[in-house]
Design an enzyme around this catalytic site. Structure first.
Site, PDB file in Angstrom:
ATOM      1  N   HIS A 190       2.911   7.907   6.067  1.00 43.52           N
ATOM      2  CA  HIS A 190       3.901   7.866   4.992  1.00 43.52           C
ATOM      3  C   HIS A 190       5.233   8.359   5.545  1.00 43.52           C
ATOM      4  CE1 HIS A 190       0.843   8.178   1.423  1.00 43.52           C
ATOM      5  NE2 HIS A 190       0.470   7.286   2.344  1.00 43.52           N
TER       6      HIS A 190
ATOM      7  N   GLU B 130       7.330  10.587   4.584  1.00 50.13           N
ATOM      8  CA  GLU B 130       7.467  12.051   4.660  1.00 50.13           C
ATOM      9  C   GLU B 130       6.713  12.617   5.855  1.00 50.13           C
ATOM     10  OE1 GLU B 130       6.622  11.218   0.181  1.00 50.13           O
ATOM     11  OE2 GLU B 130       6.274  10.217   2.100  1.00 50.13           O
TER      12      GLU B 130
ATOM     13  N   CYS C 193       1.260  14.227   1.093  1.00 48.08           N
ATOM     14  CA  CYS C 193       2.593  14.561   1.590  1.00 48.08           C
ATOM     15  C   CYS C 193       3.089  15.881   1.006  1.00 48.08           C
ATOM     16  CB  CYS C 193       3.568  13.429   1.283  1.00 48.08           C
ATOM     17  SG  CYS C 193       3.217  11.938   2.238  1.00 48.08           S
TER      18      CYS C 193
END
Length: 149
Positions: free
Chosen positions: A52, A54, A85
């Protein structure tokens, strides 16, 4: 002190992620020296469910700085972080989290498990939501509309 949003840089990463066929989410980490790391989702490209925006930005910032903590650093992300995250943000000790669109389906900050409010959360950043939300919402809505067509 004047507040300067870096959500435009996160949006640029989100747009690039969408162009690669990834869910259009972008993230930027800011420190005293300015922009430290930028990333967009790469889960499909890397065949990695943890890739992801992040997570990638946190990894890049920690690698660049040679440390596992990002105390005093800010994270801008175009979508409310998921629980995974959010946990990484807590573990990295990010100081402030700014996010654009909320994520009622998969969010982990204001929705769902609300990771930063959980008793086992060791660190909770200051959270500011809704910054640039309309642009992020349109980008996400258009991306998924095209996927369904």
């Amino acid at each position: 002190m004047t507040f300067t949003s870096h959500m435009d840089a996160a949006m640029a990463e989100a747009v690039a992620a969408g162009a690669r066929g990834e869910v259009p989410v972008g993230a930027v980490i800011i420190g005293p020296q300015g922009v430290v790391a930028t990333a967009g989702n790469r889960t499909r490209e890397l065949n990695d469910p943890t890739a992801h925006a992040e997570m990638l930005a946190i990894r890049a910032a920690c690698q660049l700085l040679g440390q596992e903590r990002l105390t005093g650093y800010d994270l801008y992300v175009t979508l409310e972080p998921c629980p995974m995250c959010a946990a990484a943000i807590s573990n990295a000790r990010i100081g402030r989290l700014y996010y654009a669109a909320s994520d009622p389906k998969s969010g982990g900050v204001a929705q769902g498990p609300r990771v930063f409010h959980h008793p086992q959360c060791h660190h909770a950043p200051e959270v500011y939501d809704g910054i640039g939300a309309p642009a992020s919402e349109v980008l996400l809505r258009d991306f998924f509309r095209k996927k369904r067509s």
